[in-house]
Design a protein around this motif. Sequence first.
Motif, PDB file in Angstrom:
ATOM      1  N   GLN A  39       0.845  -1.186   0.000  1.00 53.09           N
ATOM      2  CA  GLN A  39       0.000   0.000   0.000  1.00 53.09           C
ATOM      3  C   GLN A  39       0.881   1.235   0.000  1.00 53.09           C
ATOM      4  O   GLN A  39       2.029   1.210   0.453  1.00 53.09           O
ATOM      5  N   ALA A  40       0.310   2.328  -0.499  1.00 54.09           N
ATOM      6  CA  ALA A  40       1.091   3.549  -0.670  1.00 54.09           C
ATOM      7  C   ALA A  40       1.344   4.274   0.641  1.00 54.09           C
ATOM      8  O   ALA A  40       2.428   4.822   0.863  1.00 54.09           O
ATOM      9  N   ASP A  41       0.351   4.305   1.518  1.00 53.05           N
ATOM     10  CA  ASP A  41       0.437   5.074   2.759  1.00 53.05           C
ATOM     11  C   ASP A  41       1.410   4.392   3.717  1.00 53.05           C
ATOM     12  O   ASP A  41       1.199   3.263   4.151  1.00 53.05           O
ATOM     13  N   LEU A  42       2.491   5.095   4.056  1.00 50.47           N
ATOM     14  CA  LEU A  42       3.510   4.519   4.941  1.00 50.47           C
ATOM     15  C   LEU A  42       3.202   4.734   6.413  1.00 50.47           C
ATOM     16  O   LEU A  42       3.946   4.285   7.277  1.00 50.47           O
ATOM     17  N   GLY A  43       2.120   5.441   6.718  1.00 50.11           N
ATOM     18  CA  GLY A  43       1.689   5.603   8.097  1.00 50.11           C
ATOM     19  C   GLY A  43       2.434   6.652   8.884  1.00 50.11           C
ATOM     20  O   GLY A  43       2.221   6.791  10.090  1.00 50.11           O
ATOM     21  N   ASP A  44       3.310   7.407   8.218  1.00 57.23           N
ATOM     22  CA  ASP A  44       4.089   8.437   8.922  1.00 57.23           C
ATOM     23  C   ASP A  44       3.926   9.815   8.276  1.00 57.23           C
ATOM     24  O   ASP A  44       4.778  10.681   8.403  1.00 57.23           O
ATOM     25  N   GLY A  45       2.805   9.985   7.571  1.00 58.82           N
ATOM     26  CA  GLY A  45       2.570  11.243   6.877  1.00 58.82           C
ATOM     27  C   GLY A  45       3.141  11.286   5.477  1.00 58.82           C
ATOM     28  O   GLY A  45       3.067  12.325   4.811  1.00 58.82           O
ATOM     29  N   THR A  46       3.702  10.179   5.012  1.00 61.84           N
ATOM     30  CA  THR A  46       4.249  10.111   3.665  1.00 61.84           C
ATOM     31  C   THR A  46       3.627   8.937   2.912  1.00 61.84           C
ATOM     32  O   THR A  46       2.993   8.056   3.507  1.00 61.84           O
ATOM     33  N   TYR A  47       3.836   8.935   1.603  1.00 63.09           N
ATOM     34  CA  TYR A  47       3.381   7.815   0.775  1.00 63.09           C
ATOM     35  C   TYR A  47       4.463   7.478  -0.230  1.00 63.09           C
ATOM     36  O   TYR A  47       5.330   8.305  -0.552  1.00 63.09           O
ATOM     37  N   LEU A  48       4.419   6.249  -0.713  1.00 66.48           N
ATOM     38  CA  LEU A  48       5.357   5.787  -1.732  1.00 66.48           C
ATOM     39  C   LEU A  48       4.552   5.197  -2.888  1.00 66.48           C
ATOM     40  O   LEU A  48       3.730   4.305  -2.692  1.00 66.48           O
ATOM     41  N   ASN A  49       4.773   5.725  -4.076  1.00 60.29           N
ATOM     42  CA  ASN A  49       4.051   5.226  -5.253  1.00 60.29           C
ATOM     43  C   ASN A  49       4.345   3.758  -5.522  1.00 60.29           C
ATOM     44  O   ASN A  49       5.427   3.277  -5.201  1.00 60.29           O
ATOM     45  N   PRO A  50       3.361   3.026  -6.072  1.00 64.76           N
ATOM     46  CA  PRO A  50       2.121   3.497  -6.674  1.00 64.76           C
ATOM     47  C   PRO A  50       1.010   3.688  -5.655  1.00 64.76           C
ATOM     48  O   PRO A  50       1.014   3.045  -4.601  1.00 64.76           O
ATOM     49  N   ILE A  51       0.034   4.564  -5.996  1.00 68.39           N
ATOM     50  CA  ILE A  51      -1.117   4.708  -5.106  1.00 68.39           C
ATOM     51  C   ILE A  51      -2.128   3.592  -5.342  1.00 68.39           C
ATOM     52  O   ILE A  51      -2.861   3.217  -4.424  1.00 68.39           O
TER      53      ILE A  51
END
Length: 531
Positions: A39-51
């Motif tokens: 999943q994209a949401d890393l849980g720390d206020g950031t995300y990593l593609n793909p969504i």
Amino acid sequence: MTVSRRHALQLALASASVAAAAPAAAAPRFAAGIEGQRQADLGDGTYLNPIVAGDHADPTLLKDGADYYMTFSSFQSYPGAVIWHSQDLVNWAPITAALHQPIGTVWAMDLVKHRGRFYLYIPVLQNNGTGTYVIHADDIRGPWSAPIDLKLPGCIDPGHVVGEDGKRYLFVNGGRRVRLKDDGLATDGSLESNAWKPWQYPNDWVVEMFAPEGPKLFRRGEWFYLISAVGGTAGPPTSHMVTVARSRSVHGPWEDAPNNPIVRTTSADEPWWSRGHATVVEGPAGDWWMVYHGYENGFRTLGRQALLEPVEWTKDGWLCAKGGTLHKPLPKPRGGKPSKAGFALSDDFSSGKLGLQWAFHAPGPDEAKRLRFDGESLVIKGKGKALQDSSPLTCACGDRSYEITVELEISGSDPNSHGGLALFYEERGHVGIGFSTTQMLTYGYGQEHGWMRQTMATKRVHIRLVNREHVVTWHYSHDGGKTWTQHSWQMEVSGLHHNVFGGFVSLRPALFSAGNGEVRARNFVYKGLPA
């Protein structure tokens, strides 16, 4: 469908890129979500593609108040045009399939809302060429109308816009445009040429071909903006891109952005290849974002995946992309409410209806009649003679590595009737194992290998597939999954993708039933595996 046929239907534009040389891609640190799926949401206020991982090409994105809706090209998969929902642009979950009637190979759509009604403009490839349809709904979750033929042969990639004159228009490939009637369900006049002129990239750029496509239009302030893709959606890793033009009138003239293209893969070392085909949207906090697609470096088998990148407006009213090569996590959009992310691909078939993870490949008009639900099982009536012509039931996934198990019960007096589990790209590209009541069959290199047939009395069988970064191992069990036998053939499937076979799709897990019998499936279990 062939690659040349699609591209012959597309004219094109291109753009000059100012992208800096990409740093070496860092090892991705994907977060694990439902069933271990990334999943994209890393849980720390950031995300990593793909969504949205896996085969989700040509995204079309609609903002409706606090809600965002998105759908993707569904090609020969039906039910198709699955609509996804989010409130933060990072976490997405599917809510419905809008298209159930087979009308052809579905390409890049446009999802819009006008005067309280939702519309989906759908280009398709059919045996006699291309066409464009529209479906509509008063509720995004449906029911959606039956497809209406707009009678626009030779057109693809419609982009809807309401002009300053209050009239509705569709912009399509090749710089053309047609006016719509006020209800949006029919054209109002003939197709116009030279409504916008695609911008030409330098001749020495390494791209697939000119191929301008995917016009997406929106209005901001006094300007209309036209976002388009050029360079070809596959081929070399540096092929695709995102370009911008603007005009004070929907009738032009259009001027090109001085920083075109605002997105382009410039090196095969980047983590995402052939980035392009964007939709631009305002974020929850009033900032701006774009969603587009790209191939993951080394994983074209997963298809083109949905990517999210922040954009900013310059003082003179142009867009500037701020995500770089997408090789590292980015701050999530501000202000969005937490959204449900993803959904389970596993299915115990107890719901009595086909889940949104499932779609037939190249179905006929009455394909759904092949299925029936019986308790906690799905019964699939046979079709065709082998995997390739059986219209298998496929399930798109987005993990680099995964494991699948399923229990199958085989019935039918015809010794050639069989069913099994496969990885299916298209009719010429697939692998799998199947069982009749008397034999085990093996598929590799897009064909069944008769020399590998093994006498094996089977009524019920458990099958396990493990795909570890393109290396596929099969196991089977005849005692309820207590003891497993490894199949003698391990397969490498990295070549089962568009640049080999065309089709623009992905390598998908599939259940199949071929011949005159039936296959009863129970307990389909999917699990993403860590790198």
